[in-house]
Design an enzyme around this catalytic site. Structure first.
Site, PDB file in Angstrom:
ATOM      1  CG  HIS A  47     -21.097 -61.622  86.942  1.00  0.00           C
ATOM      2  ND1 HIS A  47     -20.983 -61.226  85.638  1.00  0.00           N
ATOM      3  CD2 HIS A  47     -20.205 -60.886  87.641  1.00  0.00           C
ATOM      4  CE1 HIS A  47     -20.074 -60.280  85.534  1.00  0.00           C
ATOM      5  NE2 HIS A  47     -19.577 -60.060  86.743  1.00  0.00           N
ATOM      6  CG  ASP A  48     -23.279 -63.148  83.398  1.00  0.00           C
ATOM      7  OD1 ASP A  48     -24.459 -63.394  83.113  1.00  0.00           O
ATOM      8  OD2 ASP A  48     -22.914 -62.113  83.981  1.00  0.00           O
ATOM      9  N   GLY A 100     -16.032 -62.776  85.628  1.00  0.00           N
ATOM     10  CA  GLY A 100     -17.308 -62.921  84.961  1.00  0.00           C
ATOM     11  C   GLY A 100     -17.208 -63.355  83.510  1.00  0.00           C
TER      12      GLY A 100
END
Length: 255
Positions: free
Chosen positions: A120-121, A138
């Site tokens: 994520h991200d 992340g």
């Protein structure tokens, strides 16, 4: 448009006219796929996800699934993928989280070999190569023209500078400056990515100045502050890119 009859496509998904979707693939709600993109068999794409043009996504890839983050509570988050990327078998690419910018973003012309994980991200630039089983935690930022060796890994919130090289099995816990080659557990610098720079057309004069800059950073026994002070007056744009990257580092650079 070529859609295999066994594929399942949510009515809200938006596919360009010449997208191809293979057998048993699942395209979920709020997915957009651009012209010329090929989706192989047994691929799962969840939204909100936007995929550009001329991408190739191979079997058993999971694209746009929710983040593997205990803080995630079902917030609306996104994945954006640019053009001409190749995503091979069993890759996993997750959406962002509300604790960051709610976005995982991938640029153009990247290669993700089998079993690569993008958490994520993460923000990934252009012309990046991820060899088999490479993984990003992340919030990692990867600049253009980086190469990751097989089974390499990057800790959360690290930045990987342009034209750098992360070797096989390396574990990166600090920022990797542009042009630098790193290896080991934990990763340490091992000179410039000379072969990669030569392949991308860097002249011998530029390589010479980058070698000198590397020695100032890593070989002359200077503190990082003194090394940056010594390099700040250098007029070469490539050296200034190196200086700017280090000055902006939050995690510190590999040493």
């Amino acid at each position: 448009m070529t859609i295999h009859p066994t594929a399942i496509i949510d009515p809200s998904a938006k596919l360009a006219p010449n997208v191809s979707v293979g057998p048993y693939s699942v395209i979920g709600p709020r997915v957009e796929i651009g012209e010329g993109t090929w989706i192989g068999p047994h691929v799962v794409i969840q939204g909100p996800t936007k995929i550009g043009c001329d991408n190739k996504i191979y079997q058993f890839a999971s694209v746009g699934e929710i983040p593997q983050d205990m803080k995630f509570q079902g917030e609306e988050t996104f994945l954006e993928i640019g053009d001409r990327n190749v995503i091979r078998e069993c890759c996993t690419i997750n959406r962002g989280t509300a604790q960051d910018k709610s976005l995982t973003k991938i640029g153009n012309d990247n290669l993700f070999m089998a079993y690569v994980h993008i958490a994520h991200d993460c923000i990934i630039g252009n012309h990046v190569i991820f060899s088999n089983n490479a993984s990003l935690a992340g919030h990692v930022i990867v600049e253009d023209h980086v190469i990751f060796g097989g089974f390499s890994g990057v800790f959360q919130f690290c930045r990987i500078g342009a034209h750098s090289f992360v070797s096989t099995n390396a574990v990166v816990i600090k920022d990797v400056p542009p042009y630098v080659k790193v290896s080991g557990y934990y990763a340490k610098p091992y000179g410039l990515n000379v072969i990669g720079l030569q392949r991308r057309g860097f002249t011998e004069d530029v390589l010479l100045e980058l070698r000198r800059a590397y020695k100032v950073l890593y070989r002359n026994g200077l503190s990082l502050a003194d090394a940056l002070l010594s390099l700040k007056s250098h007029v070469l744009p490539e050296v200034q890119q190196l200086v700017t990257f280090i000055e902006q580092s939050q995690a510190g650079i590999v040493r």
